[in-house]
Design a protein around this motif. Sequence first.
Motif, PDB file in Angstrom:
ATOM      1  N   UNK A  58       0.813  -1.218   0.000  1.00 35.15           N
ATOM      2  CA  UNK A  58       0.000   0.000   0.000  1.00 35.15           C
ATOM      3  C   UNK A  58       0.848   1.271   0.000  1.00 35.15           C
ATOM      4  N   UNK A  59       1.958   1.236  -0.732  1.00 35.56           N
ATOM      5  CA  UNK A  59       2.775   2.430  -0.893  1.00 35.56           C
ATOM      6  C   UNK A  59       4.010   2.505  -0.029  1.00 35.56           C
ATOM      7  N   UNK A  60       4.145   1.619   0.962  1.00 37.39           N
ATOM      8  CA  UNK A  60       5.326   1.666   1.828  1.00 37.39           C
ATOM      9  C   UNK A  60       6.605   1.395   1.036  1.00 37.39           C
ATOM     10  N   UNK A  61       6.634   0.280   0.315  1.00 37.45           N
ATOM     11  CA  UNK A  61       7.839  -0.098  -0.421  1.00 37.45           C
ATOM     12  C   UNK A  61       8.168   0.912  -1.509  1.00 37.45           C
ATOM     13  N   UNK A  62       7.123   1.544  -2.055  1.00 33.89           N
ATOM     14  CA  UNK A  62       7.335   2.501  -3.139  1.00 33.89           C
ATOM     15  C   UNK A  62       7.773   3.870  -2.641  1.00 33.89           C
ATOM     16  N   UNK A  63       7.683   4.101  -1.337  1.00 35.04           N
ATOM     17  CA  UNK A  63       8.055   5.392  -0.776  1.00 35.04           C
ATOM     18  C   UNK A  63       6.982   6.447  -0.899  1.00 35.04           C
ATOM     19  N   UNK A  64       5.770   6.052  -1.267  1.00 39.10           N
ATOM     20  CA  UNK A  64       4.677   7.014  -1.415  1.00 39.10           C
ATOM     21  C   UNK A  64       3.777   7.073  -0.187  1.00 39.10           C
ATOM     22  N   UNK A  65       4.031   6.222   0.811  1.00 39.77           N
ATOM     23  CA  UNK A  65       3.261   6.248   2.060  1.00 39.77           C
ATOM     24  C   UNK A  65       4.214   6.082   3.236  1.00 39.77           C
ATOM     25  N   UNK A  66       3.880   6.727   4.343  1.00 34.52           N
ATOM     26  CA  UNK A  66       4.663   6.616   5.577  1.00 34.52           C
ATOM     27  C   UNK A  66       4.197   5.439   6.431  1.00 34.52           C
ATOM     28  N   UNK A  67       2.900   5.166   6.393  1.00 31.89           N
ATOM     29  CA  UNK A  67       2.286   4.038   7.081  1.00 31.89           C
ATOM     30  C   UNK A  67       1.321   3.385   6.102  1.00 31.89           C
ATOM     31  N   UNK A  68       0.912   2.164   6.393  1.00 31.52           N
ATOM     32  CA  UNK A  68      -0.028   1.493   5.503  1.00 31.52           C
ATOM     33  C   UNK A  68      -1.048   0.707   6.300  1.00 31.52           C
ATOM     34  N   UNK A  69      -2.305   0.781   5.865  1.00 31.54           N
ATOM     35  CA  UNK A  69      -3.365  -0.075   6.393  1.00 31.54           C
ATOM     36  C   UNK A  69      -3.513  -1.225   5.408  1.00 31.54           C
ATOM     37  N   UNK A  70      -3.220  -2.433   5.863  1.00 29.61           N
ATOM     38  CA  UNK A  70      -3.253  -3.602   4.990  1.00 29.61           C
ATOM     39  C   UNK A  70      -4.076  -4.702   5.651  1.00 29.61           C
ATOM     40  N   UNK A  71      -4.506  -5.661   4.823  1.00 25.96           N
ATOM     41  CA  UNK A  71      -5.343  -6.746   5.344  1.00 25.96           C
ATOM     42  C   UNK A  71      -4.766  -8.120   5.009  1.00 25.96           C
ATOM     43  N   UNK A  72      -3.466  -8.146   4.794  1.00 27.16           N
ATOM     44  CA  UNK A  72      -2.737  -9.401   4.681  1.00 27.16           C
ATOM     45  C   UNK A  72      -1.318  -9.127   5.152  1.00 27.16           C
ATOM     46  N   UNK A  73      -0.667 -10.079   5.828  1.00 24.66           N
ATOM     47  CA  UNK A  73       0.651  -9.805   6.398  1.00 24.66           C
ATOM     48  C   UNK A  73       1.698  -9.563   5.325  1.00 24.66           C
ATOM     49  N   UNK A  74       2.653  -8.673   5.624  1.00 24.53           N
ATOM     50  CA  UNK A  74       3.786  -8.429   4.749  1.00 24.53           C
ATOM     51  C   UNK A  74       4.928  -9.362   5.139  1.00 24.53           C
ATOM     52  N   UNK A  75       5.467 -10.072   4.169  1.00 21.02           N
ATOM     53  CA  UNK A  75       6.571 -10.988   4.449  1.00 21.02           C
ATOM     54  C   UNK A  75       7.916 -10.270   4.446  1.00 21.02           C
ATOM     55  N   UNK A  76       7.945  -9.062   3.931  1.00 25.19           N
ATOM     56  CA  UNK A  76       9.184  -8.289   3.820  1.00 25.19           C
ATOM     57  C   UNK A  76       9.673  -7.884   5.207  1.00 25.19           C
ATOM     58  N   UNK A  77      10.885  -8.289   5.570  1.00 27.39           N
ATOM     59  CA  UNK A  77      11.412  -8.031   6.910  1.00 27.39           C
ATOM     60  C   UNK A  77      11.783  -6.568   7.131  1.00 27.39           C
ATOM     61  N   UNK A  78      11.740  -5.747   6.091  1.00 30.91           N
ATOM     62  CA  UNK A  78      12.003  -4.317   6.266  1.00 30.91           C
ATOM     63  C   UNK A  78      10.868  -3.634   7.011  1.00 30.91           C
TER      64      UNK A  78
END
Length: 211
Positions: A58-78
């Motif tokens: 939801x934009x976190x990885x792209x640098x377009x969001x500071x926080x993200x509301x998501x409804x499935x877990x992110x596997x990315x350890x960052x």
Amino acid sequence: MLTEVDNLVRVATSGRVELRIGHSWSALGRLTPAFQHRWREAHPETQLHLLRINSPSAGLAEGTADLAVIRRPLEDRRFEGAIVGLEARWCAMAASDPLARRRSVRLADLSSRVLLVDRRTGTTTADSWPANARPAEQESRDIDDWLTVIATGRCVGVTAQSVVDQYPRPGIVYRPVRDAEPVAVRLAWWRDDPHPATRSVLELLTELYRT
């Protein structure tokens, strides 16, 4: 570039802070207005922007969001995250569908249907059914496309409560899925560089979902 520098200087000297919260489909559903109003009252110095960004983070990885509301877990350890609430699952179907006459449905009622899924950001796939009773799948990549196809009657969709609240649509009927697991709503942020407002957002969202 000079214009961007001027904007950064203006923000830095004004004492105001921007907070960009990304979401892929439906923000917080019926809680979205309450969150916006309460945030503005409690944190007038931090300008809130809700952004619909249809990506897994939801934009976190792209640098377009500071926080993200998501409804499935992110596997990315960052990224780090926390569950702020739960939402019931609902079935979206064409208003002409025979199941639309019911007050609710079960997963077994949908086994013979074609399930429209977004594998990048969606909350439900055929894996939610027993291996011997899984519906066929068709892929969608956007909420508007998802709703448009379902309205034709070719497919059904299973989604979170927030979509039901935020996307009433002529020709679409939503019915609760009685035996489906609820959807966990998560707030996600950068593990090594969280936004200063992260804790405040986490507390407010948890409170809103609790009440």
